[in-house]
Design an enzyme around this catalytic site. Sequence first.
Site, PDB file in Angstrom:
ATOM      1  N   SER A 215       0.851  -1.193   0.000  1.00 30.36           N
ATOM      2  CA  SER A 215       0.000   0.000   0.000  1.00 30.36           C
ATOM      3  C   SER A 215       0.888   1.245   0.000  1.00 30.36           C
ATOM      4  CB  SER A 215      -0.960  -0.047   1.188  1.00 30.36           C
ATOM      5  OG  SER A 215      -2.014   0.879   1.032  1.00 30.36           O
ATOM      6  N   GLU A 336      -9.320  -6.098  -4.472  1.00 26.16           N
ATOM      7  CA  GLU A 336      -8.656  -5.039  -3.730  1.00 26.16           C
ATOM      8  C   GLU A 336      -9.617  -3.994  -3.166  1.00 26.16           C
ATOM      9  OE1 GLU A 336      -4.908  -4.308  -2.462  1.00 26.16           O
ATOM     10  OE2 GLU A 336      -4.808  -5.031  -4.514  1.00 26.16           O
ATOM     11  N   HIS A 440      -7.939  -5.622  -0.003  1.00 25.69           N
ATOM     12  CA  HIS A 440      -6.706  -4.891   0.271  1.00 25.69           C
ATOM     13  C   HIS A 440      -6.097  -5.363   1.586  1.00 25.69           C
ATOM     14  CE1 HIS A 440      -3.995  -1.524  -0.361  1.00 25.69           C
ATOM     15  NE2 HIS A 440      -4.211  -1.080   0.861  1.00 25.69           N
TER      16      HIS A 440
END
Length: 528
Positions: A215, A336, A440
């Site tokens: 990330s 995601e 995610h």
Amino acid sequence: MTMHRVLTTLGCALTAALVTAGFAAPPTQPARPAEAATVRTHDGLVRGTTHDGYRTFEGIPYAAPPVGRLRWALPHRAAAWSGVRDATRPASACPQPAGEVPGGSTDEDCLHLNVTTPDGARPAHPRPVIVWLHGGGFTTGAGGSYDAHRMATRGDVVVVTVNYRLGALGFLAHSGLPGSGTFGLADQQAALRWVRTEIGAFGGDAHHVTLAGESAGGYSVCAQLASPGAAGLFDRAIIESGPCTGRADRPFAPSSVPLATARATGADLAAKAGCGSAHDVMSCLRRTPVSSLLKAQETDQQPAYETPLLPSDPAAAITSGRFRHVPVLLGNNHDEGNGWAAGIIRAGNPVTPATWPDVAATFFSSPGQAKAIVREYPVHGTDGGPVFGAVIGDADFACPTARTDSLLATQVPVWRYEFADEHAPPLTPGTPPFPLGASHASELPYLFDLGGRARDMTAAQHRLADTMIDYWTGFARTADPNGPSSPPWSRRTVQSLAPDHIVPTGTAQARHHCAFWDALTARSSASG
């Protein structure tokens, strides 16, 4: 709160929310005599902890505390110490609101790192090193949240996890302030310089360093690939869910902004903190308590380019080939965007056939774009959450990752994956409004024990975790993830990572509507 504000707030907070569950102090483990875990660095002796098969050294300073006149200064060298420094527990996280770190943090003395290394005598040959940069939207997170002992022992590598300055303290930009907008990135480079100098004492190979992150940590790796100051500091790169070609106008994927934009954000912070009209704005801000700065800062933070550390947007640097040419392993998760979509629905914003056009119009400011998205991703009945999740995931992660792959692959060896365990262990408590799939950050428990606690996994998921660690550490060792006990991974396809189903796939771009997003992005760029 407007829909756009909801989107932006959730975009910043998602990683912290995902990993907060179970992020606590690592459980106490039996240790052998402390003398067995004492190492000499150039700054002094550090005493860590010897566990069953590995050693940890936590809270080692790699730079001076950025306090007083060093608040918003480029990192200075840490002071040496006499005696033996205790390194048996993590140091404070860098200042941040409550989230991943219970209660948050206001401690600026936070520029520390943690080392995990296999136990035993110094190896005949130094081990590869993986330096991990945590995610959290450049606003939250801590290196100490990532227990790396499985990666270190199974992969026979040394793992370093890093704290770096976050939020306004990490990325404030102001006219005449050296390092404007990039202090957190400068901290990462200082940690890499420490690794080059010191990691040999821990059995690591100072010239065999892989920089990795997820990330915002993945985007940090992109920035370091493009930064002249990082030249010579790492030899491989791993980028998880942080595509280098992400767009700054989308609220979910961290990116960089022009220096002028960062300075405008800095001026807004100064005004909110009561320093906007001060004779010496920076002196005023340096006297402002951390808690007040945290309240005044924007929810989302982004590094600034057009700066000495980051001369150009990393997306532009990679497009033009002006980046550090090292082998890269990168990828994204299959679902995601689902975590963000679930958060938006929980916040009282249902996605239905009736509301979908308005939600799309809020997410994409251009009416033409919104209409095109609604046509490409129709919502029927109760499937609005997964459809919106697919839009977020495809637009901000899957397709930018594919674009990054294609650009990098013209210059360097690239290995691309897609994490696809639709039953990955949940990272948040409670029942989501729809199944999140491989959302995610859901790959992180396969590589780390988050907060020192292993997630419950099936036997097949444990095998997947072992294979992923073998891939990641094999890449760190040889620049090629393939090994004798792992399914073959070809550079010409995307390696799909799912329990008992680790296979190459050539359909990822079609599945994520990448031709649609590429065309939409091209039209937006042409009109902008």
